[in-house]
Write a protein that holds these residues in place. Structure first.
Motif, PDB file in Angstrom:
ATOM      1  N   ALA A   1      -4.946   4.476  10.908  1.00  0.00           N
ATOM      2  CA  ALA A   1      -6.069   4.050  11.866  1.00  0.00           C
ATOM      3  C   ALA A   1      -7.190   4.075  11.214  1.00  0.00           C
ATOM      4  O   ALA A   1      -8.179   3.038  11.679  1.00  0.00           O
ATOM      5  N   ALA A   2      -7.783   4.686  10.092  1.00  0.00           N
ATOM      6  CA  ALA A   2      -8.748   4.478   9.406  1.00  0.00           C
ATOM      7  C   ALA A   2      -8.891   3.349   8.651  1.00  0.00           C
ATOM      8  O   ALA A   2     -10.053   2.691   8.708  1.00  0.00           O
ATOM      9  N   TRP A   3      -7.868   2.876   8.182  1.00  0.00           N
ATOM     10  CA  TRP A   3      -7.593   1.722   7.477  1.00  0.00           C
ATOM     11  C   TRP A   3      -8.005   0.508   8.381  1.00  0.00           C
ATOM     12  O   TRP A   3      -8.676  -0.448   8.138  1.00  0.00           O
ATOM     13  N   ILE A   4      -7.272   0.592   9.568  1.00  0.00           N
ATOM     14  CA  ILE A   4      -7.266  -0.629  10.448  1.00  0.00           C
ATOM     15  C   ILE A   4      -8.481  -0.638  11.189  1.00  0.00           C
ATOM     16  O   ILE A   4      -9.026  -1.791  11.351  1.00  0.00           O
ATOM     17  N   SER A   5      -9.232   0.332  11.228  1.00  0.00           N
ATOM     18  CA  SER A   5     -10.735   0.336  12.085  1.00  0.00           C
ATOM     19  C   SER A   5     -11.507  -0.404  11.069  1.00  0.00           C
ATOM     20  O   SER A   5     -12.564  -0.836  11.554  1.00  0.00           O
ATOM     21  N   THR A   6     -11.392  -0.415   9.781  1.00  0.00           N
ATOM     22  CA  THR A   6     -12.093  -0.986   9.054  1.00  0.00           C
ATOM     23  C   THR A   6     -12.080  -2.748   8.691  1.00  0.00           C
ATOM     24  O   THR A   6     -13.032  -3.325   7.987  1.00  0.00           O
ATOM     25  N   GLU A   7     -11.087  -3.039   9.462  1.00  0.00           N
ATOM     26  CA  GLU A   7     -10.764  -4.238   9.098  1.00  0.00           C
ATOM     27  C   GLU A   7     -11.690  -5.203  10.224  1.00  0.00           C
ATOM     28  O   GLU A   7     -12.043  -4.977  11.233  1.00  0.00           O
TER      29      GLU A   7
ATOM     30  N   LEU B   1      -1.762   9.008  17.522  1.00  0.00           N
ATOM     31  CA  LEU B   1      -3.148   9.097  17.779  1.00  0.00           C
ATOM     32  C   LEU B   1      -3.611   9.598  19.005  1.00  0.00           C
ATOM     33  O   LEU B   1      -4.590  10.458  19.059  1.00  0.00           O
ATOM     34  N   LYS B   2      -2.828   9.298  19.992  1.00  0.00           N
ATOM     35  CA  LYS B   2      -3.207   9.743  21.423  1.00  0.00           C
ATOM     36  C   LYS B   2      -2.965  10.929  21.481  1.00  0.00           C
ATOM     37  O   LYS B   2      -3.812  11.828  22.316  1.00  0.00           O
TER      38      LYS B   2
ATOM     39  N   MET C   1       0.640  -1.269  -0.221  1.00  0.00           N
ATOM     40  CA  MET C   1      -0.010   0.080  -0.091  1.00  0.00           C
ATOM     41  C   MET C   1       0.766   1.285   0.068  1.00  0.00           C
ATOM     42  O   MET C   1       1.486   1.624   1.061  1.00  0.00           O
ATOM     43  N   ASN C   2       1.010   1.825  -1.129  1.00  0.00           N
ATOM     44  CA  ASN C   2       1.746   3.200  -1.420  1.00  0.00           C
ATOM     45  C   ASN C   2       1.408   4.195  -0.566  1.00  0.00           C
ATOM     46  O   ASN C   2       2.447   4.604  -0.065  1.00  0.00           O
ATOM     47  N   GLU C   3       0.218   4.342  -0.169  1.00  0.00           N
ATOM     48  CA  GLU C   3      -0.159   5.602   0.409  1.00  0.00           C
ATOM     49  C   GLU C   3       0.117   5.389   1.772  1.00  0.00           C
ATOM     50  O   GLU C   3       0.047   6.508   2.786  1.00  0.00           O
ATOM     51  N   LEU C   4       0.722   4.238   2.444  1.00  0.00           N
ATOM     52  CA  LEU C   4       1.244   4.309   3.932  1.00  0.00           C
ATOM     53  C   LEU C   4       2.565   3.921   4.101  1.00  0.00           C
ATOM     54  O   LEU C   4       2.904   2.849   4.769  1.00  0.00           O
ATOM     55  N   ASN C   5       3.204   4.331   3.087  1.00  0.00           N
ATOM     56  CA  ASN C   5       4.522   3.982   2.986  1.00  0.00           C
ATOM     57  C   ASN C   5       5.454   4.293   3.969  1.00  0.00           C
ATOM     58  O   ASN C   5       6.658   4.117   4.250  1.00  0.00           O
ATOM     59  N   ARG C   6       5.037   5.186   4.846  1.00  0.00           N
ATOM     60  CA  ARG C   6       5.988   5.692   6.179  1.00  0.00           C
ATOM     61  C   ARG C   6       5.346   4.824   7.295  1.00  0.00           C
ATOM     62  O   ARG C   6       6.221   5.199   8.352  1.00  0.00           O
ATOM     63  N   ILE C   7       4.525   4.114   7.507  1.00  0.00           N
ATOM     64  CA  ILE C   7       4.206   3.254   8.315  1.00  0.00           C
ATOM     65  C   ILE C   7       4.911   1.931   8.161  1.00  0.00           C
ATOM     66  O   ILE C   7       4.979   1.291   7.254  1.00  0.00           O
ATOM     67  N   THR C   8       5.753   1.492   9.137  1.00  0.00           N
ATOM     68  CA  THR C   8       6.672   0.276   9.272  1.00  0.00           C
ATOM     69  C   THR C   8       6.263  -0.567  10.671  1.00  0.00           C
ATOM     70  O   THR C   8       5.974  -0.141  11.641  1.00  0.00           O
ATOM     71  N   VAL C   9       6.463  -1.694  10.218  1.00  0.00           N
ATOM     72  CA  VAL C   9       6.377  -2.673  11.503  1.00  0.00           C
ATOM     73  C   VAL C   9       7.516  -3.853  11.422  1.00  0.00           C
ATOM     74  O   VAL C   9       7.969  -4.266  10.325  1.00  0.00           O
ATOM     75  N   ASP C  10       8.180  -3.681  12.283  1.00  0.00           N
ATOM     76  CA  ASP C  10       9.524  -4.426  12.810  1.00  0.00           C
ATOM     77  C   ASP C  10       9.420  -5.069  14.025  1.00  0.00           C
ATOM     78  O   ASP C  10       9.295  -4.431  15.128  1.00  0.00           O
ATOM     79  N   PRO C  11       9.455  -6.586  14.202  1.00  0.00           N
ATOM     80  CA  PRO C  11       9.491  -6.932  15.411  1.00  0.00           C
ATOM     81  C   PRO C  11      10.651  -6.584  16.519  1.00  0.00           C
ATOM     82  O   PRO C  11      10.487  -6.740  17.670  1.00  0.00           O
ATOM     83  N   GLU C  12      11.697  -6.097  15.741  1.00  0.00           N
ATOM     84  CA  GLU C  12      12.584  -5.602  16.625  1.00  0.00           C
ATOM     85  C   GLU C  12      12.472  -4.078  17.175  1.00  0.00           C
ATOM     86  O   GLU C  12      13.599  -3.533  18.093  1.00  0.00           O
ATOM     87  N   ILE C  13      11.643  -3.283  16.628  1.00  0.00           N
ATOM     88  CA  ILE C  13      11.246  -2.155  17.120  1.00  0.00           C
ATOM     89  C   ILE C  13       9.899  -1.781  17.734  1.00  0.00           C
ATOM     90  O   ILE C  13       8.943  -2.236  17.212  1.00  0.00           O
ATOM     91  N   CYS C  14       9.898  -1.308  18.913  1.00  0.00           N
ATOM     92  CA  CYS C  14       8.786  -1.199  19.925  1.00  0.00           C
ATOM     93  C   CYS C  14       7.789  -2.530  19.734  1.00  0.00           C
ATOM     94  O   CYS C  14       6.585  -2.297  19.791  1.00  0.00           O
TER      95      CYS C  14
END
Length: 81
Positions: A62-68, A31-32, A1-14
């Motif tokens: 957040a909008a995308w994940i809330s529709t899952e 978001l908080k 998903m190109n429009e979310l290219n700044r969101i990263t998930v890495d098990p080694e980070i946070c």
């Protein structure tokens, strides 16, 4: 998903929480801040390494994940209250 290219998930980070560009700033932190009433400008001032597009993508994520759709998976050995 190109429009979310700044969101990263890495098990080694946070612990694998979604973060912004691999930094230790989670989407949930942004978001908080928004939920507490901070403006984009205030967030950018508080987190100088962020860019406006980071905040925009956090909200889009957040909008995308809330529709899952989610499915309840009972844990073995755990009784329902």
């Amino acid at each position: 998903m190109n429009e979310l290219n700044r969101i990263t998930v890495d098990p080694e980070i946070c612990l694998g929480q979604p973060t912004i560009r691999g930094m230790r700033i989670t989407v949930s932190v942004i978001l908080k801040q928004i939920a507490s009433g901070m403006t984009t400008e205030e967030i950018l001032k508080a987190y100088t390494e962020l860019e406006k597009e980071d905040i925009i993508q956090a909200v889009k994520y957040a909008a995308w994940i809330s529709t899952e759709k989610t499915k309840y998976i009972p844990l073995k050995g755990v009784m329902n209250a």
